[in-house]
Design an enzyme around this catalytic site. Structure first.
Site, PDB file in Angstrom:
ATOM      1  N   LYS A 114       0.878  -1.243   0.080  1.00  0.00           N
ATOM      2  CA  LYS A 114      -0.027  -0.051  -0.031  1.00  0.00           C
ATOM      3  C   LYS A 114       0.833   1.246  -0.056  1.00  0.00           C
ATOM      4  O   LYS A 114       0.462   2.265  -0.595  1.00  0.00           O
ATOM      5  CB  LYS A 114      -0.742   0.012   1.306  1.00  0.00           C
ATOM      6  N   GLY A 164       0.309   2.006  11.618  1.00  0.00           N
ATOM      7  CA  GLY A 164       0.697   1.417  10.233  1.00  0.00           C
ATOM      8  C   GLY A 164      -0.275   2.167   9.367  1.00  0.00           C
ATOM      9  O   GLY A 164      -0.972   3.217   9.579  1.00  0.00           O
ATOM     10  N   GLY A 165      -0.310   1.635   8.112  1.00  0.00           N
ATOM     11  CA  GLY A 165      -1.198   1.993   6.850  1.00  0.00           C
ATOM     12  C   GLY A 165      -2.594   2.471   7.377  1.00  0.00           C
ATOM     13  O   GLY A 165      -3.222   3.448   6.983  1.00  0.00           O
ATOM     14  N   ARG A 213       3.587   0.221  20.250  1.00  0.00           N
ATOM     15  CA  ARG A 213       4.544  -0.441  20.874  1.00  0.00           C
ATOM     16  C   ARG A 213       5.679   0.266  21.462  1.00  0.00           C
ATOM     17  O   ARG A 213       6.552   0.127  22.208  1.00  0.00           O
ATOM     18  CB  ARG A 213       4.679  -1.601  20.305  1.00  0.00           C
ATOM     19  N   LYS A 268       6.531   7.065  18.566  1.00  0.00           N
ATOM     20  CA  LYS A 268       5.710   6.782  17.251  1.00  0.00           C
ATOM     21  C   LYS A 268       4.165   7.467  17.404  1.00  0.00           C
ATOM     22  O   LYS A 268       3.584   7.759  16.506  1.00  0.00           O
ATOM     23  CB  LYS A 268       5.700   5.273  17.333  1.00  0.00           C
TER      24      LYS A 268
HETATM   25  P1  NAP Z   1       0.649  -3.404   9.740  1.00  0.00           P
HETATM   26  O1  NAP Z   1       1.201  -2.477   8.921  1.00  0.00           O
HETATM   27  O2  NAP Z   1       0.923  -4.805   9.729  1.00  0.00           O
HETATM   28  O3  NAP Z   1       0.452  -3.289  11.326  1.00  0.00           O
HETATM   29  C1  NAP Z   1      -0.336  -1.978  11.716  1.00  0.00           C
HETATM   30  C2  NAP Z   1       0.334  -1.506  13.099  1.00  0.00           C
HETATM   31  O4  NAP Z   1       0.229  -2.611  14.247  1.00  0.00           O
HETATM   32  C3  NAP Z   1       1.889  -1.731  13.180  1.00  0.00           C
HETATM   33  O5  NAP Z   1       2.591  -0.193  12.447  1.00  0.00           O
HETATM   34  C4  NAP Z   1       2.157  -1.375  14.438  1.00  0.00           C
HETATM   35  O6  NAP Z   1       2.261  -0.316  15.250  1.00  0.00           O
HETATM   36  C5  NAP Z   1       1.302  -2.396  15.027  1.00  0.00           C
HETATM   37  N1  NAP Z   1       1.460  -4.069  15.129  1.00  0.00           N
HETATM   38  C6  NAP Z   1       2.043  -4.786  14.375  1.00  0.00           C
HETATM   39  N2  NAP Z   1       2.422  -5.798  14.821  1.00  0.00           N
HETATM   40  C7  NAP Z   1       1.830  -5.756  15.961  1.00  0.00           C
HETATM   41  C8  NAP Z   1       2.053  -6.729  17.139  1.00  0.00           C
HETATM   42  N3  NAP Z   1       2.488  -8.090  17.009  1.00  0.00           N
HETATM   43  N4  NAP Z   1       1.692  -6.504  18.531  1.00  0.00           N
HETATM   44  C9  NAP Z   1       1.115  -5.072  18.792  1.00  0.00           C
HETATM   45  N5  NAP Z   1       1.085  -4.280  17.432  1.00  0.00           N
HETATM   46  C10 NAP Z   1       1.600  -4.496  16.386  1.00  0.00           C
HETATM   47  O7  NAP Z   1      -1.097  -3.651   9.178  1.00  0.00           O
HETATM   48  P2  NAP Z   1      -2.116  -2.601   8.364  1.00  0.00           P
HETATM   49  O8  NAP Z   1      -1.786  -2.917   7.100  1.00  0.00           O
HETATM   50  O9  NAP Z   1      -1.978  -1.253   9.095  1.00  0.00           O
HETATM   51  O10 NAP Z   1      -3.259  -3.135   8.995  1.00  0.00           O
HETATM   52  C11 NAP Z   1      -3.888  -3.168  10.363  1.00  0.00           C
HETATM   53  C12 NAP Z   1      -5.055  -4.133  10.296  1.00  0.00           C
HETATM   54  O11 NAP Z   1      -6.216  -3.791   9.879  1.00  0.00           O
HETATM   55  C13 NAP Z   1      -4.836  -5.634   9.667  1.00  0.00           C
HETATM   56  O12 NAP Z   1      -5.557  -6.703  10.598  1.00  0.00           O
HETATM   57  C14 NAP Z   1      -5.676  -5.518   8.475  1.00  0.00           C
HETATM   58  O13 NAP Z   1      -6.099  -6.833   8.017  1.00  0.00           O
HETATM   59  C15 NAP Z   1      -6.675  -4.529   8.908  1.00  0.00           C
HETATM   60  N6  NAP Z   1      -7.362  -3.852   7.749  1.00  0.00           N
HETATM   61  C16 NAP Z   1      -8.716  -3.816   7.456  1.00  0.00           C
HETATM   62  C17 NAP Z   1      -9.345  -3.503   6.376  1.00  0.00           C
HETATM   63  C18 NAP Z   1     -10.798  -3.588   6.305  1.00  0.00           C
HETATM   64  O14 NAP Z   1     -11.321  -3.147   5.063  1.00  0.00           O
HETATM   65  N7  NAP Z   1     -11.545  -4.196   7.106  1.00  0.00           N
HETATM   66  C19 NAP Z   1      -8.591  -2.423   5.703  1.00  0.00           C
HETATM   67  C20 NAP Z   1      -7.195  -2.245   5.897  1.00  0.00           C
HETATM   68  C21 NAP Z   1      -6.614  -2.932   7.026  1.00  0.00           C
HETATM   69  P3  NAP Z   1       3.274  -0.209  16.305  1.00  0.00           P
HETATM   70  O15 NAP Z   1       4.667  -0.578  15.978  1.00  0.00           O
HETATM   71  O16 NAP Z   1       3.394   1.394  16.384  1.00  0.00           O
HETATM   72  O17 NAP Z   1       2.976  -0.677  17.658  1.00  0.00           O
END
Ligand code: NAP
Length: 244
Positions: free
Chosen positions: A65, A127-128, A149, A153
């Site tokens: 993304k 994240g995104g 975490r 940030k």
């Molecule tokens: P990502 O970049 O992998 O992770 C998002 C943030 O979560 C990271 O920047 C991190 O923030 C935190 N994180 C990651 N691993 C972690 C862990 N083990 N423990 C605690 N915090 C953790 O994911 P993303 O693309 O932003 O998406 C996040 C979620 O939204 C996913 O589950 C995705 O499937 C969902 N989503 C759903 C939709 C929908 O349409 N329903 C659309 C988009 C995304 P820190 O490092 O600052 O802690």
């Protein structure tokens, strides 16, 4: 030529989008195909486009993304501010324009969930997806703090989350992957005992329909909403963009 749409990402075999668009095309009699394009590297986008001359638009999922932006001719101002693109339109001249439909998808689902309430929010993750969430919260005038975490940030880390902070933030949004397969037995580290009947928990995750985060909130009387409607909304918003 049959119009082609699709999804680029990694490990997208079980993704929602292809099934959603296949159903939509069949129901609405649209002569189009929606394909999954599993890319090992974002550089493969160039080859994918050359092999699919009928491509009119595509969705973008993890981990591309942010990385896809370098391959676009233009980026919609909201997507540029969010820093993430999940929808790309291929113009008739072949130009690629990037959009973010996660933000309006989230906003519309949240508005259905909270109605006229505008509770102070905690956004878990940076994240995104969290960027799209805070963009939408700003649009509808909800004050928020992000939780990371890592100190620095966001304004808060999980260690800062006292029961008092939880009681002063009645909307809590999980924008981390905790709770999604294979992490289904994990939940963000917040003091769940401070949750009560006035709390509203929104999880961006849609599979499983009830994450551990939502279950723990429900057990304490909180209202809950998963990411399914957001997912449908962002897909419908993509379809509108491709058909402009
Ligand atoms: P990502 O970049 O992998 O992770 C998002 C943030 O979560 C990271 O920047 C991190 O923030 C935190 N994180 C990651 N691993 C972690 C862990 N083990 N423990 C605690 N915090 C953790 O994911 P993303 O693309 O932003 O998406 C996040 C979620 O939204 C996913 O589950 C995705 O499937 C969902 N989503 C759903 C939709 C929908 O349409 N329903 C659309 C988009 C995304 P820190 O490092 O600052 O802690």
């Amino acid at each position: 030529m049959t119009a082609v749409y699709g999804l680029i990402g990694k490990h997208i075999g079980g993704s929602f989008s292809r099934e959603f668009f296949a159903g939509k095309f069949a129901a609405e009699g649209v002569d189009a195909e929606y394909r999954n394009f599993e890319l090992d590297h974002i550089g493969e986008l160039t080859r994918m486009r050359a092999e699919n001359p009928g491509l009119r638009g595509f969705n973008v999922t993890s981990p591309y993304k942010e990385r896809v932006i370098a391959y676009l001719d233009a980026v919609d101002p909201s997507a540029a501010r969010i820093g993430a693109v999940n929808c790309v339109r291929v113009g008739t001249d072949g130009r690629l324009t990037g959009y973010n439909t996660d933000a309006p998808g989230f906003r519309d689902s949240l508005l259905t969930f909270i109605g006229t309430l505008r509770p102070r929010a905690l956004v878990l993750g940076t994240g995104g997806a969290a960027s799209a969430v805070v963009h939408a919260l700003g649009e509808i005038g909800i004050e928020y703090s992000t939780v990371s975490r890592t100190a620095g940030k966001g304004p808060l880390t999980y260690n800062d989350l006292s029961p008092d902070i939880i009681r002063h933030h009645l909307l809590i949004i999980n924008a981390t992957p905790l709770g999604m397969g294979p992490l289904t037995d994990l939940a963000p580290a917040i003091p769940y005992e401070a949750l009560g009947g006035e709390h509203m928990l929104f999880d961006l995750i849609y599979n499983p329909p009830e994450t551990l985060f939502l279950a723990r909130g429900r057990e304490r009387g909180a209202r809950t909403c998963n990411g399914y409607d957001m997912l449908v909304n962002q897909a419908e918003a993509s379809w509108e963009i491709w058909n402009r």
